[in-house]
Motif scaffolding. Structure first.
Motif, short mmCIF file in Angstrom:
data_model
loop_
_atom_site.label_atom_id
_atom_site.label_comp_id
_atom_site.label_asym_id
_atom_site.label_seq_id
_atom_site.Cartn_x
_atom_site.Cartn_y
_atom_site.Cartn_z
N LEU A 20 40.86 50.06 39.05
CA LEU A 20 41.51 49.33 38.20
C LEU A 20 40.76 47.78 38.57
N VAL A 21 40.32 47.61 39.88
CA VAL A 21 39.56 46.37 40.21
C VAL A 21 38.19 46.28 39.28
N GLY A 22 37.50 47.28 39.55
CA GLY A 22 36.23 47.28 38.78
C GLY A 22 36.56 47.15 37.44
N THR A 23 37.28 47.68 36.74
CA THR A 23 37.72 47.52 35.28
C THR A 23 38.05 45.82 35.04
N LEU A 24 38.91 45.28 35.87
CA LEU A 24 39.26 43.95 35.76
C LEU A 24 38.33 42.81 36.17
N ARG A 25 37.17 43.37 36.91
CA ARG A 25 36.17 42.35 37.05
C ARG A 25 35.14 42.48 35.93
N ARG A 26 35.03 43.65 35.32
CA ARG A 26 34.27 43.63 34.22
C ARG A 26 34.76 42.96 33.08
N ARG A 27 36.27 43.01 32.77
CA ARG A 27 36.87 42.19 31.90
C ARG A 27 36.82 40.84 32.34
N ALA A 28 36.86 40.23 33.51
CA ALA A 28 36.63 39.00 34.11
C ALA A 28 35.35 38.37 33.39
N GLU A 29 34.32 39.25 33.65
CA GLU A 29 32.68 38.83 33.11
C GLU A 29 32.90 38.64 31.67
N ARG A 30 33.34 39.54 30.99
CA ARG A 30 33.41 39.53 29.38
C ARG A 30 34.23 38.32 29.03
N LEU A 31 35.41 37.96 29.72
CA LEU A 31 36.21 36.82 29.41
C LEU A 31 35.18 35.58 29.44
N CYS A 32 34.49 35.55 30.59
CA CYS A 32 33.64 34.42 31.06
C CYS A 32 32.58 34.28 29.64
N TYR A 83 44.20 31.10 24.46
CA TYR A 83 44.74 32.25 24.67
C TYR A 83 43.61 32.96 25.82
N PHE A 84 42.29 32.71 25.80
CA PHE A 84 41.36 33.20 26.66
C PHE A 84 41.62 32.70 27.86
N GLU A 85 41.79 31.41 28.16
CA GLU A 85 42.16 30.86 29.44
C GLU A 85 43.47 31.39 30.24
N GLN A 86 44.29 31.47 29.47
CA GLN A 86 45.52 32.19 29.94
C GLN A 86 45.24 33.59 30.52
N GLU A 87 44.50 34.21 29.74
CA GLU A 87 44.05 35.83 29.99
C GLU A 87 43.40 35.64 31.37
N SER A 88 42.16 35.04 31.36
CA SER A 88 41.36 34.75 32.51
C SER A 88 42.21 34.61 33.74
N ALA A 89 43.29 33.56 33.72
CA ALA A 89 44.14 33.25 34.63
C ALA A 89 44.75 34.43 35.30
N ALA A 90 45.30 35.09 34.29
CA ALA A 90 46.14 36.33 34.69
C ALA A 90 45.41 37.38 35.46
N VAL A 91 44.08 37.65 34.96
CA VAL A 91 43.26 38.70 35.34
C VAL A 91 42.65 38.04 37.04
N GLU A 92 42.57 36.81 37.20
CA GLU A 92 42.05 36.45 38.43
C GLU A 92 43.22 36.45 39.31
N ARG A 93 44.55 36.34 38.96
CA ARG A 93 45.63 36.65 39.92
C ARG A 93 45.98 37.99 40.25
N ALA A 124 42.95 38.78 42.78
CA ALA A 124 43.41 38.37 44.15
C ALA A 124 44.47 39.23 44.87
N ALA A 125 45.49 39.51 44.01
CA ALA A 125 46.46 40.57 44.73
C ALA A 125 46.03 41.74 45.19
N LEU A 126 45.24 42.44 44.00
CA LEU A 126 44.66 43.74 44.43
C LEU A 126 43.68 43.78 45.33
#
Length: 76
Positions: free
Chosen positions: A17-29, A51-61, A64-66
């Protein structure tokens, strides 16, 4: 009122999941770069950017937790 959700996941699933979210975070960037200067008069562009700023913030949170869970010593 914010609710807390607790999940129980296998460590291997968390790592995946961390790997998937990192790739998603890169795409959001990448998406944010495309929208870096939205037309101030275009309501849709402003909404997309928000929307993308909110989604990016959620992915970062979540990342960080994971990351904190993965870096903690494994309990016996």
């Amino acid at each position: 009122m914010e609710q807390t959700v607790v999940l129980t996941l296998a460590r291997s699933d968390v790592e995946a999941l961390v790997g998937t979210l990192r790739r998603r975070a890169e795409r959001l960037c990448d998406i944010r770069r495309e929208l870096c200067e939205p037309d101030g008069a275009d309501e849709l562009e402003r909404q997309e950017r928000a929307y993308f700023e909110q989604e990016s913030a959620a992915v970062e949170r979540i990342l960080a937790a994971l990351d904190s869970v993965l870096s903690a010593p494994a309990s016996a």
